[in-house]
Each structure stands twice: as structure tokens, then as C-alpha cells.
Design a protein around this motif. Sequence first.
Motif, PDB file in Angstrom:
ATOM      1  N   ARG A 116       0.833  -1.205   0.000  1.00  0.00           N
ATOM      2  CA  ARG A 116       0.000   0.000   0.000  1.00  0.00           C
ATOM      3  C   ARG A 116       0.870   1.259   0.000  1.00  0.00           C
ATOM      4  O   ARG A 116       0.552   2.246  -0.680  1.00  0.00           O
ATOM      5  N   ALA A 117       1.945   1.228   0.776  1.00  0.00           N
ATOM      6  CA  ALA A 117       2.839   2.389   0.824  1.00  0.00           C
ATOM      7  C   ALA A 117       3.485   2.633  -0.531  1.00  0.00           C
ATOM      8  O   ALA A 117       3.630   3.793  -0.966  1.00  0.00           O
ATOM      9  N   LYS A 118       3.868   1.575  -1.219  1.00  0.00           N
ATOM     10  CA  LYS A 118       4.470   1.729  -2.550  1.00  0.00           C
ATOM     11  C   LYS A 118       3.444   2.255  -3.544  1.00  0.00           C
ATOM     12  O   LYS A 118       3.754   3.085  -4.400  1.00  0.00           O
ATOM     13  N   GLN A 119       2.220   1.763  -3.460  1.00  0.00           N
ATOM     14  CA  GLN A 119       1.166   2.248  -4.354  1.00  0.00           C
ATOM     15  C   GLN A 119       0.891   3.726  -4.113  1.00  0.00           C
ATOM     16  O   GLN A 119       0.702   4.503  -5.062  1.00  0.00           O
ATOM     17  N   ALA A 120       0.869   4.133  -2.853  1.00  0.00           N
ATOM     18  CA  ALA A 120       0.631   5.544  -2.527  1.00  0.00           C
ATOM     19  C   ALA A 120       1.724   6.425  -3.121  1.00  0.00           C
ATOM     20  O   ALA A 120       1.442   7.510  -3.657  1.00  0.00           O
ATOM     21  N   ALA A 121       2.969   5.966  -3.073  1.00  0.00           N
ATOM     22  CA  ALA A 121       4.077   6.746  -3.633  1.00  0.00           C
ATOM     23  C   ALA A 121       3.964   6.835  -5.151  1.00  0.00           C
ATOM     24  O   ALA A 121       4.170   7.901  -5.745  1.00  0.00           O
ATOM     25  N   THR A 122       3.635   5.727  -5.804  1.00  0.00           N
ATOM     26  CA  THR A 122       3.516   5.709  -7.267  1.00  0.00           C
ATOM     27  C   THR A 122       2.400   6.632  -7.746  1.00  0.00           C
ATOM     28  O   THR A 122       2.535   7.296  -8.783  1.00  0.00           O
ATOM     29  N   LEU A 123       1.312   6.682  -7.004  1.00  0.00           N
ATOM     30  CA  LEU A 123       0.122   7.426  -7.429  1.00  0.00           C
ATOM     31  C   LEU A 123       0.011   8.803  -6.766  1.00  0.00           C
ATOM     32  O   LEU A 123      -1.018   9.467  -6.886  1.00  0.00           O
ATOM     33  N   ALA A 124       1.081   9.239  -6.119  1.00  0.00           N
ATOM     34  CA  ALA A 124       1.023  10.477  -5.337  1.00  0.00           C
ATOM     35  C   ALA A 124       0.660  11.697  -6.174  1.00  0.00           C
ATOM     36  O   ALA A 124       0.012  12.627  -5.678  1.00  0.00           O
ATOM     37  N   ASN A 125       1.080  11.722  -7.428  1.00  0.00           N
ATOM     38  CA  ASN A 125       0.849  12.902  -8.264  1.00  0.00           C
ATOM     39  C   ASN A 125      -0.417  12.811  -9.116  1.00  0.00           C
ATOM     40  O   ASN A 125      -0.652  13.664  -9.969  1.00  0.00           O
ATOM     41  N   GLN A 126      -1.212  11.783  -8.914  1.00  0.00           N
ATOM     42  CA  GLN A 126      -2.440  11.621  -9.692  1.00  0.00           C
ATOM     43  C   GLN A 126      -3.564  12.478  -9.116  1.00  0.00           C
ATOM     44  O   GLN A 126      -3.612  12.734  -7.905  1.00  0.00           O
ATOM     45  N   SER A 127      -4.461  12.894  -9.988  1.00  0.00           N
ATOM     46  CA  SER A 127      -5.593  13.692  -9.522  1.00  0.00           C
ATOM     47  C   SER A 127      -6.567  12.863  -8.696  1.00  0.00           C
ATOM     48  O   SER A 127      -7.263  13.393  -7.817  1.00  0.00           O
TER      49      SER A 127
END
Length: 369
Positions: free
Chosen positions: A123-134
Motif C-alpha cells: 500500500r505504501a508503494k502504491q501511494a508513492a507511485t500514485l502520489a501525483n495523480q488527480s
Amino acid sequence: MSPTPLEHRIRALVRLNGPLPVFDYMALCLGDPEHGYYMAREPFGQAGDFVTAPEVSQMFGEMIGAFVVETWERLGRPAPFNLVEFGPGRGTLMADLLRVARRVPAFLAAARLHLVETSPRLRAKQAATLANQSLKPTWHDRLDTLPDGPLLVVANEFFDALPIRQFELRDGRWHERVVGLDETGGLAFGLGPTTLPTDAVSPRAGRPEEGSIVEISPVGVEIMTALAKRVVAERGLVVAVDYGYAGPAFGDTFQAIRAHTYVDPLGRPGEADLTAHVDFTALAAAATRAGAAAHGPIEQGDFLLALGLAERAGRLGADKDEAARAEIVSQVSRLVGPEEMGSLFKVLAVTPPGVVPPGFPLASGPAAP
């Protein structure tokens, strides 16, 4: 080499309660909160144990994105809707999907992003990958906490990681395969007292021989049934991409991968990825029994090419140097080549009756048994 911490625990459980069904062993190895594979290790990429299609090339996620957006159009552009990914890995596929979706602002405006993931580390990795998404994701442990409303679900290499039950034919009866202890105290396969009724094995699988193995994924069928019911009731889509077969069939597909190499599934519990090939016919039958339309399975190579993978590769390499274009060609070959992922991996789509998603024949899908 000393046993892993999880192996010590499994041995103790067997001594206390008796052999574990393969289903329970697989569930422990992958999902144990402290020592489970997905809870404690980095499985993805060259530095991990295996490479998934989104890690091979951004084009895979882009094709899935184009597929989902076009299917949303064919569903009548429901708004709002829940955009859901099961087993999102590092978030790579969803990031590529959302990049394509930016071309259709109405899609993004209507979407609510939900990720079904049990591993806090992932989950932490997914949050980092998607951090800049709207779109900001909401995470779930299970599908039953997903909110009401239309669902557009992506499940790439999700169903293969769900625990399976195995039954072996001995003396005319299907005995459940279990994991117990051998004479040295090590883990070993055996047969338990639980049996499967002979008539539960589809005659379409052919005539079994002594020692034949049949595999059942009760959790996979349960999840597909629940999703298909929601697709029918609230409109939506499920697209599942995985390695597997159009069953039914006999055979032992329970396997372990570590450092990109097949290893003994009983060798290092918690340190290798355990999977089984997906019976797409069973999933399609579950969907049709729930009243949905099942499309496929078709081979991943055919699916991606029908969606325009070759054309996308050409555009992507148009302004690149020779080395970069060669790498793109290599990625395409990896995704669609019959000797690579193109044939082994299959795609199944589930929609409401009367909706045919892009990339699939107008009449597609096996009938429910």
C-alpha cells in the motif's frame, strides 16, 4: 540451511493439528501477517522474484486504460463510478491507466479510485507511485467494503495468487492434497481424508488416470461471482488478465518462484511466490451463472494487438534512437509473443448482457456448465 520462521510455525501447526490442506498452506505462505510473502518481501521487478506485464512496458497499462475507458463509453458513461484494481502491485498499471484516461476528462471526473490490497508495505508503494495523480485512492482489504455503484474492475495477476484446493485420484476417489511432515520432520505432500465427489469433476476434463490432480479455486469463484452480480445489478466491467487455461483440465500447476527461478513450493515458506494457473472457464462459468456476460478467455497477445499495441509502439518509438526503438520492439515481443506472455496469459472480461467490450469477438465466452 535452517528453516524459515514461517516453516517453524507451519511445522508446529502440523504437529498440533495434523497436515494442512494445500489451500491453508498457500494462504499462510502468502498472507501471514508477520512472515507472509506479500507482507515481508519485494516481489516485483528485476531485483525481485518476477516481472509482471506492467513492469515490462508502460504500453500494457496504456492498453488496459484504453480498454477500460472505451468500455465505460459502451456502458453509457455511468457517473459516478468506482474504478477498482485488485492486487495493484506497485501501482504501475494504475498510473499508466490514469495517464491514458486524462484524454477523457469526463471519465476522470466520474471515477472514484479504490485499491484492494492487504499488504501495508505494498500500500505504501502504491501511494508513492500514485502520489501525483488527480484521483486519490481508498484502500480495501476485501471487495465487500467497496462502495455501492457501478464498478470498473482491473485484476492483473490477481487470481493466480488466490489459494487453491488440490485433489488427487487414488483408488477411484479424489483425496485432498495436504502438506504434512516426512520422517525427518521436513514438509512433504500427502493425501488427507477429505474427498471430492467424483461427479464434481467435469467430464469435459477427460478420463483421469491414477494419480491425476484436479485444482479448484473456491475463493476465485466466490470473488468472481460477487463481482459479476454487481456488474449485472449496477452495471460495470471486470477484466482479468492472468496466466492460465481454458479448463477444465487435470494437472498440478501449484508452483513457487524465487529470483525469477522455479523452486520447490515447500522449500522456503514465506520466501517464494506461490501461484497456480487460473482456470478461466471456471471463472467465466461463475460470471454467467450470476447473470453476466463472459467474454473470452482470449490470449493476451491477441487482446493487446486488437487494442492497437503495435500502433502505440510505433508512435512511442517514432522520435527515439535505434537502441530505444529496439527496446520497444523487445517489450512488444515479451507481451504478445507466443513463446513469451502472449499465449500463456489469457484475458477474460465480464459485462452486463448486451455489452461487448473492445478487443473481443461479438460472440465470445464459454457457456456455463
